[in-house]
Enzyme design. Structure first.
Site, PDB file in Angstrom:
ATOM      1  N   LYS A  62       0.837  -1.212   0.000  1.00  0.00           N
ATOM      2  CA  LYS A  62       0.000   0.000   0.000  1.00  0.00           C
ATOM      3  C   LYS A  62       0.873   1.264   0.000  1.00  0.00           C
ATOM      4  O   LYS A  62       0.678   2.166  -0.814  1.00  0.00           O
ATOM      5  CB  LYS A  62      -0.904  -0.020   1.232  1.00  0.00           C
ATOM      6  CG  LYS A  62      -1.787   1.197   1.397  1.00  0.00           C
ATOM      7  CD  LYS A  62      -2.466   1.149   2.763  1.00  0.00           C
ATOM      8  CE  LYS A  62      -3.274   2.399   3.042  1.00  0.00           C
ATOM      9  NZ  LYS A  62      -4.437   2.542   2.151  1.00  0.00           N
TER      10      LYS A  62
ATOM     11  N   HIS B   3     -20.524   7.695  -6.506  1.00  0.00           N
ATOM     12  CA  HIS B   3     -19.184   7.164  -6.738  1.00  0.00           C
ATOM     13  C   HIS B   3     -18.352   8.094  -7.595  1.00  0.00           C
ATOM     14  O   HIS B   3     -17.163   7.930  -7.744  1.00  0.00           O
ATOM     15  CB  HIS B   3     -19.266   5.781  -7.390  1.00  0.00           C
ATOM     16  CG  HIS B   3     -20.031   4.810  -6.548  1.00  0.00           C
ATOM     17  ND1 HIS B   3     -21.388   4.660  -6.659  1.00  0.00           N
ATOM     18  CD2 HIS B   3     -19.629   3.997  -5.555  1.00  0.00           C
ATOM     19  CE1 HIS B   3     -21.799   3.764  -5.775  1.00  0.00           C
ATOM     20  NE2 HIS B   3     -20.756   3.362  -5.094  1.00  0.00           N
TER      21      HIS B   3
ATOM     22  N   CYS C 147     -26.716  -1.629  -2.043  1.00  0.00           N
ATOM     23  CA  CYS C 147     -25.928  -1.091  -3.141  1.00  0.00           C
ATOM     24  C   CYS C 147     -24.935  -2.139  -3.613  1.00  0.00           C
ATOM     25  O   CYS C 147     -25.002  -3.274  -3.184  1.00  0.00           O
ATOM     26  CB  CYS C 147     -25.196   0.171  -2.691  1.00  0.00           C
ATOM     27  SG  CYS C 147     -24.266  -0.040  -1.188  1.00  0.00           S
TER      28      CYS C 147
ATOM     29  N   ASP D  31     -29.514  -0.840   6.988  1.00  0.00           N
ATOM     30  CA  ASP D  31     -28.754  -1.028   5.747  1.00  0.00           C
ATOM     31  C   ASP D  31     -28.354  -2.478   5.549  1.00  0.00           C
ATOM     32  O   ASP D  31     -27.835  -3.107   6.465  1.00  0.00           O
ATOM     33  CB  ASP D  31     -27.459  -0.202   5.803  1.00  0.00           C
ATOM     34  CG  ASP D  31     -27.723   1.295   5.774  1.00  0.00           C
ATOM     35  OD1 ASP D  31     -28.710   1.706   5.140  1.00  0.00           O
ATOM     36  OD2 ASP D  31     -26.932   2.044   6.383  1.00  0.00           O
TER      37      ASP D  31
ATOM     38  N   ILE E 210     -28.964   8.566   2.302  1.00  0.00           N
ATOM     39  CA  ILE E 210     -28.757   7.191   2.755  1.00  0.00           C
ATOM     40  C   ILE E 210     -28.145   7.136   4.153  1.00  0.00           C
ATOM     41  O   ILE E 210     -28.181   6.116   4.818  1.00  0.00           O
ATOM     42  CB  ILE E 210     -27.897   6.423   1.722  1.00  0.00           C
ATOM     43  CG1 ILE E 210     -28.554   6.477   0.337  1.00  0.00           C
ATOM     44  CG2 ILE E 210     -27.678   4.984   2.125  1.00  0.00           C
ATOM     45  CD1 ILE E 210     -29.990   5.980   0.296  1.00  0.00           C
TER      46      ILE E 210
HETATM   47  N1  GLN Z   1     -25.731   4.308   5.919  1.00  0.00           N
HETATM   48  C1  GLN Z   1     -24.475   4.030   5.289  1.00  0.00           C
HETATM   49  C2  GLN Z   1     -23.891   5.328   4.745  1.00  0.00           C
HETATM   50  O1  GLN Z   1     -24.645   6.187   4.398  1.00  0.00           O
HETATM   51  C3  GLN Z   1     -24.647   3.040   4.157  1.00  0.00           C
HETATM   52  C4  GLN Z   1     -23.341   2.665   3.545  1.00  0.00           C
HETATM   53  C5  GLN Z   1     -23.437   1.590   2.482  1.00  0.00           C
HETATM   54  O2  GLN Z   1     -24.458   1.287   1.965  1.00  0.00           O
HETATM   55  N2  GLN Z   1     -22.347   0.996   2.137  1.00  0.00           N
HETATM   56  O3  GLN Z   1     -22.689   5.464   4.652  1.00  0.00           O
HETATM   57 ZN    ZN Z   2     -24.761   1.895  -0.088  1.00  0.00          ZN
END
Ligand code: GLN
Ligand code: ZN
Length: 766
Positions: A24, A705, A654, A610, A442
């Protein structure tokens, strides 16, 4: 190494990152122009040397080379055979580092290119680069890394067995270039020609053996694909003088076992930690072929039960004789951390139960020694293994009677909401008072560097709890203000107190242990430190209630709680091997259920649980899916169904394509589902054309992303597309995922525009 008349110990692969994450550091120094190419190569050479020496000193007989990679071994294979899409540059003079890293990570500047796609490597948490192939793809032996590394090891005094990803798995893991459609397996003949060149080159360099990895043999295969394996290996296996070991891992071969045993190779490696095909393989192994027994688990961190493994080893040597049997790791050791002895944060008891890569080398050596010199010669190691097992079985930290009792008393009703969605919906609407096309996020907001440095300072003891907490409170204030300003309808507290969505909860649950140096490679230079679930899981105290209620008090808009679901906790941890995964999932479910109940009790009107990892938990074989999905869905429902009708349960997923599990996603019975969609330009929606998703749904419209700030028009269009297949009343407006990795400068305009898109939608349709 070749004229063995004894059982040999063999590693299939070894961690690449180095004891101190040297890889790394070297990569990041190179990418930031702190070191040049030569220095990068020097540091990697040193690292490879250290890895070989480690294995050699542990007494391992068969040590691999070419298992190292600067970024990814599938990418290396693409370079080896010249499968480099033109846009990354010419390969007339070989594959340059620039080209290599452009494929891995993309490049910037005027002629910048995007990286190749990256995806999960089987059912591990490692990610590989997906090669892109053209229908008229031609292959050519371009990069001779495998030969160079073999020679490098030999120069260091270590004879290695070079390893290669086999040609058929390579094709099966690759994909047709964008805009083309064809079966990548059609390219096999050409590719096998190149592999013949590679093997000839290795022979010329003085190699005696080669490991050909064909992990796709543990997957469901069509008859045609099996035929491809047959013809490929008829050519490869017979044209080389090298001793070939066909290497499979991560699962049973099942109906492909006969095929594998039939191929004209000199030996076969099986992963015996999953299922048991040892007896069958021993019985049907061809004359003169050797069998490599993948007995030492490369995918988990527990000390092996050496006596039990030794019995299995003996059952093979009894029939085949010592000289036809290797004892090996189940797959590459790159899926476990390197050295448990350096874990100073683990207590002695837990540490004594664990084996990381280096300890696993000792286990291999002990098994080989026992086989060759008699069990008494490996007594110490065997005794240690036995006492570790006994201590684990009896420890009060592993068995928690309260948890066991609760599990015994589980009934189906606990996993069902009081009423169906149609009944719940109006009750929730009353309580929440949201507009149509409601907007929310989210969970996480950008973690400014101050957040990370405060957390580190608090951990070190440089600042006290009060200071840390008032800092977090001020972060929450900022985050709420920003959300109100952007005009979001349902707010979040922003997760600034969380380093990681699994770690944060694991640290507050019993049964979890954390390492401080237990890094494993996730992709390229990215490493993660998965928690270790060693015992029954229980929640003692509320984990999130304080911060969420704090946030709730600061605003008039509804604030939702955000929790990590049981399956994701399970998937992203090393889990215990002394009870079924389903059982551990249920324990996690009960623990998080308690948190859900407390959030509701505290007056929080909506709770998002989640489960980004639910899809990746799917077993490799389709026939095993239903069983997994049953307990995964049950665990989610057990977690969430504790609430009254009025409380809204949301979930988020996701990372993957949910088409094939959409019915199970619906069976979770969350009131609202927020699902990644924008990256694939709403391709996901096709699923909803055929399958009517029953509850509310928010297909992500903002691709988090990418640093790009999307336009309101673009998000509006995506939403219109969505409203073609989803009832408008059920549509939510959300980003694809959490915003933790973005910065505020991108997030603010993006979310404001997202709100604008929702407003336009309201004007148009209400
Ligand atoms: N609640 C988390 C966030 O918003 C969800 C992260 C994820 O889905 N990987 O970071
Ligand atoms: Zn996510």
């Amino acid at each position: 190494m070749s004229n063995a008349t004894r059982v040999r110990s063999a590693t299939i692969g070894y961690p690449r990152i180095g004891r101190n994450r040297e890889l790394k550091d070297a990569l990041e120094d190179f990418w930031s122009d702190d070191i040049d190419k030569r220095k990068l190569q020097d540091r990697c050479r040193e690292l490879r040397h250290q890895r070989w020496t480690n294995q050699d000193e542990a007494g391992i007989d068969v040590i691999p080379s070419n298992d190292f990679s600067l970024y990814d071994h599938v990418l290396d294979t693409a370079c080896m055979v010249g499968a480099v899409p033109e846009r990354y540059g010419s390969i007339d003079d070989g594959v340059s580092l620039e080209t290599y890293f452009a494929m891995a990570r993309g490049s910037s500047g005027d002629d910048g290119v995007e990286a190749l796609e990256m995806t999960k490597w089987f059912d591990t948490n490692y990610h590989y680069i997906v090669p892109e192939l053209d229908p008229d793809q031609s292959f050519e032996y371009v990069s001779d890394k495998v030969r160079r590394e073999f020679e490098e090891a030999r120069d260091a005094g270590i004879e290695t067995r070079p390893t290669l990803l086999g040609p058929v798995s390579f094709l099966q893991l690759a994909k047709p270039a964008p805009g083309t459609e064809f079966a990548t397996l059609d390219l096999v003949d050409d590719l096998v020609d190149v592999y013949e060149d590679v093997l000839a080159d290795l022979e010329e360099a003085g190699a005696e053996s080669v490991q050909l990895e064909e992990p796709c043999l543990v997957l469901d295969q069509s008859d045609e694909a099996r035929e491809v394996y047959r013809t490929a290996y008829e050519t490869l296996g017979t044209s080389t003088e090298l001793t070939t070991t066909l290497t499979t891992y991560f699962g049973e071969l099942r109906e492909n076992l006969e095929l594998a045993l039939d191929l004209p190779v000199d030996g076969l490696h099986l992963d015996l930690t999953r299922g048991d095909e040892l007896e069958e393989a021993v019985e049907h192994l061809g004359d003169g072929q050797h069998l490599s027994l993948g007995l030492v688990d490369s995918r988990n961190v527990w000390r092996a039960d050496l006596s039990a493994l030794y019995q299995r080893l003996e059952s093979a040597t009894d029939v085949l004789g010592d000289d036809r049997v290797d004892v090996a790791t189940s797959s590459s050791l790159m899926y476990v951390p390197i050295d448990v002895e350096r874990e100073d944060e683990l207590d002695d008891e837990v540490r004594s139960w664990l084996a990381f890569a280096e300890q696993k080398l000792d286990e291999l050596d002990a098994l080989a020694t026992a086989a060759n010199e008699g069990p008494s010669e490996a007594r110490d190691a065997f005794d240690r293994a036995t006492s570790a097992r006994e201590s684990r079985q009896q420890s009060r930290r592993v068995i928690n009677d309260d948890v066991r009792e609760r599990l015994d008393e589980l009934d189906d009703e606990m996993a069902e909401r009081d009423s169906d969605f149609a009944t719940r919906r109006p009750k929730q609407a009353d309580q929440l008072d949201l507009p149509t096309f409601p907007t929310t996020v989210i969970g996480s907001f950008p973690q400014r560097s101050e957040v990370r440095s405060k957390r580190a300072a608090y951990k070190r003891g440089d600042i006290d709890r009060d200071e840390y907490e008032s800092f977090i409170a001020s972060e929450i204030d900022r985050t709420l203000e920003a959300q109100e300003e952007m005009g979001l309808d349902m707010l979040v507290h922003g997760e600034s107190e969380r380093s990681d969505m699994v770690e944060y909860f694991g640290q507050q649950l019993s049964g979890f242990a954390f390492t401080n140096k237990g890094w494993v490679q996730s992709y390229g230079s990215r490493c993660v430190r998965p928690p270790i679930i060693y015992g029954d899981v229980e929640r003692d105290e509320p984990m999130t209630v304080d911060w969420v209620t704090y946030a709730d008090e600061q605003t008039d808009r509804p604030v939702k709680g955000i929790l990590t679901g049981p399956i994701t906790m399970l998937q992203w941890s090393f889990v215990r091997d002394d009870q079924p995964r389903a059982q551990t999932a249920r324990q996690l479910a009960l623990a998080i259920r308690d948190e859900v109940a407390d959030l509701e009790e505290a007056g929080i009107p909506a709770i998002q649980v989640d489960e980004p990892a639910i899809r990746e938990g799917l077993p490799l074989r389709e026939s095993d899916w239903d069983d997994y999905l049953d307990w995964a869905v049950e665990s989610f429902k057990l977690t969430t169904a504790v609430v009254d009708d009025e409380t809204q349960v949301q979930t988020h997923m996701c990372y993957s394509d949910f088409a094939d599990i959409i019915e199970s996603v619906a069976a979770l019975d969350a009131d609202a589902l927020f699902i990644e969609a924008s990256r694939s330009d709403m391709e996901l929606l096709q699923v909803f054309e055929e399958f009517e998703y029953p509850n509310d749904i928010g297909p992500g419209v903002y691709d988090i992303h990418s640093p790009r700030v999307p336009s309101a028009g673009n998000m509006f269009e995506l939403l219109e597309k969505a409203s073609d297949v989803v009832e408008r009343e059920k549509l939510w407006v959300v980003p694809d995922c959490g915003l933790k990795t973005r910065n505020w400068d991108e997030v603010k305009p993006s979310l404001s525009r997202m709100v604008e898109a929702a407003e336009r939608l309201r004007e148009e349709y209400t």
